[in-house]
Design a protein around this motif. Structure first.
Motif, PDB file in Angstrom:
ATOM      1  N   GLU A 154      29.896   5.625  18.998  1.00  0.00           N
ATOM      2  CA  GLU A 154      28.793   4.322  19.575  1.00  0.00           C
ATOM      3  C   GLU A 154      28.050   5.040  20.714  1.00  0.00           C
ATOM      4  O   GLU A 154      28.560   5.586  21.426  1.00  0.00           O
ATOM      5  CB  GLU A 154      29.593   3.265  19.964  1.00  0.00           C
ATOM      6  N   TYR A 210      24.307   1.384  19.173  1.00  0.00           N
ATOM      7  CA  TYR A 210      24.101   1.737  17.698  1.00  0.00           C
ATOM      8  C   TYR A 210      25.152   2.708  17.425  1.00  0.00           C
ATOM      9  O   TYR A 210      25.697   3.385  18.302  1.00  0.00           O
ATOM     10  CB  TYR A 210      22.839   2.022  17.449  1.00  0.00           C
ATOM     11  N   HIS A 212      24.285  -2.060  14.466  1.00  0.00           N
ATOM     12  CA  HIS A 212      23.533  -2.093  15.708  1.00  0.00           C
ATOM     13  C   HIS A 212      23.846  -3.210  16.454  1.00  0.00           C
ATOM     14  O   HIS A 212      24.137  -4.588  15.683  1.00  0.00           O
ATOM     15  CB  HIS A 212      21.734  -1.634  15.899  1.00  0.00           C
ATOM     16  N   SER A 213      23.573  -3.506  17.971  1.00  0.00           N
ATOM     17  CA  SER A 213      23.781  -4.688  18.510  1.00  0.00           C
ATOM     18  C   SER A 213      23.107  -4.596  19.888  1.00  0.00           C
ATOM     19  O   SER A 213      23.248  -3.630  20.676  1.00  0.00           O
ATOM     20  CB  SER A 213      25.489  -4.911  18.989  1.00  0.00           C
ATOM     21  N   TRP A 272      27.545  -7.271  16.364  1.00  0.00           N
ATOM     22  CA  TRP A 272      26.994  -6.208  15.470  1.00  0.00           C
ATOM     23  C   TRP A 272      26.689  -6.576  14.244  1.00  0.00           C
ATOM     24  O   TRP A 272      27.280  -7.510  13.839  1.00  0.00           O
ATOM     25  CB  TRP A 272      28.363  -5.225  15.559  1.00  0.00           C
TER      26      TRP A 272
END
Length: 103
Positions: free
Chosen positions: A65, A59, A84-85, A39
Protein backbone atom coordinates in the motif's frame (compact mmCIF):
# COMPACT_ATOMS: atom_id res chain seq x y z
CA UNK A 1 -21.51 25.35 -24.19
CA UNK A 2 -21.14 25.37 -20.42
CA UNK A 3 -18.68 27.01 -18.02
CA UNK A 4 -18.29 25.54 -14.55
CA UNK A 5 -16.34 27.30 -11.82
CA UNK A 6 -15.10 24.26 -9.90
CA UNK A 7 -14.13 26.27 -6.81
CA UNK A 8 -17.77 27.31 -6.41
CA UNK A 9 -19.13 23.76 -6.57
CA UNK A 10 -20.37 22.14 -3.37
CA UNK A 11 -22.63 19.18 -2.81
CA UNK A 12 -25.15 17.92 -0.28
CA UNK A 13 -22.88 15.04 0.75
CA UNK A 14 -19.36 13.76 0.17
CA UNK A 15 -18.61 12.41 -3.32
CA UNK A 16 -21.78 13.82 -4.88
CA UNK A 17 -21.03 14.71 -8.46
CA UNK A 18 -22.03 17.16 -11.12
CA UNK A 19 -22.26 15.25 -14.40
CA UNK A 20 -20.50 17.38 -17.00
CA UNK A 21 -20.52 15.13 -20.06
CA UNK A 22 -20.99 11.65 -21.42
CA UNK A 23 -18.69 11.08 -24.38
CA UNK A 24 -19.09 7.78 -26.16
CA UNK A 25 -18.24 5.31 -23.38
CA UNK A 26 -16.86 7.77 -20.80
CA UNK A 27 -18.31 10.12 -18.22
CA UNK A 28 -16.79 13.36 -16.96
CA UNK A 29 -17.89 14.40 -13.48
CA UNK A 30 -16.92 17.08 -11.00
CA UNK A 31 -16.88 15.70 -7.45
CA UNK A 32 -16.91 17.60 -4.19
CA UNK A 33 -15.86 15.83 -1.01
CA UNK A 34 -14.52 16.20 2.49
CA UNK A 35 -14.59 12.46 3.32
CA UNK A 36 -12.53 9.44 2.20
CA UNK A 37 -13.81 7.23 -0.62
CA UNK A 38 -13.78 3.49 0.17
CA UNK A 39 -11.19 1.18 -1.35
CA UNK A 40 -12.41 0.10 -4.77
CA UNK A 41 -11.39 -1.32 -8.12
CA UNK A 42 -12.82 0.22 -11.27
CA UNK A 43 -14.09 -1.90 -14.14
CA UNK A 44 -12.21 0.38 -16.53
CA UNK A 45 -9.57 3.09 -16.58
CA UNK A 46 -9.94 6.23 -14.46
CA UNK A 47 -8.36 9.68 -14.67
CA UNK A 48 -8.57 11.60 -11.39
CA UNK A 49 -7.53 15.28 -11.52
CA UNK A 50 -7.43 17.40 -8.36
CA UNK A 51 -8.78 20.86 -9.20
CA UNK A 52 -8.91 22.33 -5.69
CA UNK A 53 -7.63 21.10 -2.34
CA UNK A 54 -5.39 18.15 -1.52
CA UNK A 55 -5.95 14.40 -1.64
CA UNK A 56 -3.93 11.56 -0.15
CA UNK A 57 -4.39 8.86 -2.80
CA UNK A 58 -3.89 5.40 -1.33
CA UNK A 59 -3.17 2.69 -3.88
CA UNK A 60 -1.79 -0.83 -4.04
CA UNK A 61 1.18 -1.77 -6.18
CA UNK A 62 2.98 -5.13 -6.10
CA UNK A 63 1.23 -6.10 -2.86
CA UNK A 64 2.22 -2.89 -1.05
CA UNK A 65 0.00 0.00 0.00
CA UNK A 66 1.42 3.35 -1.09
CA UNK A 67 0.20 6.94 -0.69
CA UNK A 68 0.67 9.81 -3.14
CA UNK A 69 -0.04 13.38 -2.02
CA UNK A 70 -2.02 15.08 -4.80
CA UNK A 71 -2.45 18.84 -4.97
CA UNK A 72 -4.40 21.11 -7.30
CA UNK A 73 -3.20 20.42 -10.82
CA UNK A 74 -2.05 16.84 -10.10
CA UNK A 75 -3.53 13.91 -12.03
CA UNK A 76 -3.76 10.26 -10.93
CA UNK A 77 -4.33 7.49 -13.48
CA UNK A 78 -5.71 4.10 -12.42
CA UNK A 79 -5.71 1.27 -14.93
CA UNK A 80 -8.53 -1.26 -14.93
CA UNK A 81 -8.19 -3.40 -11.80
CA UNK A 82 -6.01 -0.96 -9.81
CA UNK A 83 -7.18 -0.78 -6.17
CA UNK A 84 -7.25 2.76 -4.75
CA UNK A 85 -8.89 5.00 -2.15
CA UNK A 86 -8.94 8.82 -2.15
CA UNK A 87 -8.65 10.65 1.19
CA UNK A 88 -9.18 14.41 0.91
CA UNK A 89 -7.38 16.68 3.36
CA UNK A 90 -10.26 19.06 4.07
CA UNK A 91 -12.50 19.92 1.13
CA UNK A 92 -11.49 18.92 -2.38
CA UNK A 93 -12.92 19.22 -5.88
CA UNK A 94 -11.93 16.49 -8.28
CA UNK A 95 -12.55 15.94 -11.98
CA UNK A 96 -13.04 12.23 -12.75
CA UNK A 97 -13.12 10.71 -16.22
CA UNK A 98 -14.11 7.06 -16.28
CA UNK A 99 -16.11 4.40 -18.10
CA UNK A 100 -19.79 5.28 -18.34
CA UNK A 101 -21.72 3.45 -15.63
CA UNK A 102 -18.81 3.25 -13.18
CA UNK A 103 -19.61 4.23 -9.61
Amino acid sequence: MNIVRSRDYTAARAWDALALAVMRDATVRLHWTDQPYPWHVNDGEEVFAVLDGEVAMHYRENGRELVAQLRAGDIFYAAEGDAHSAHPLGQARILVVERAGSA
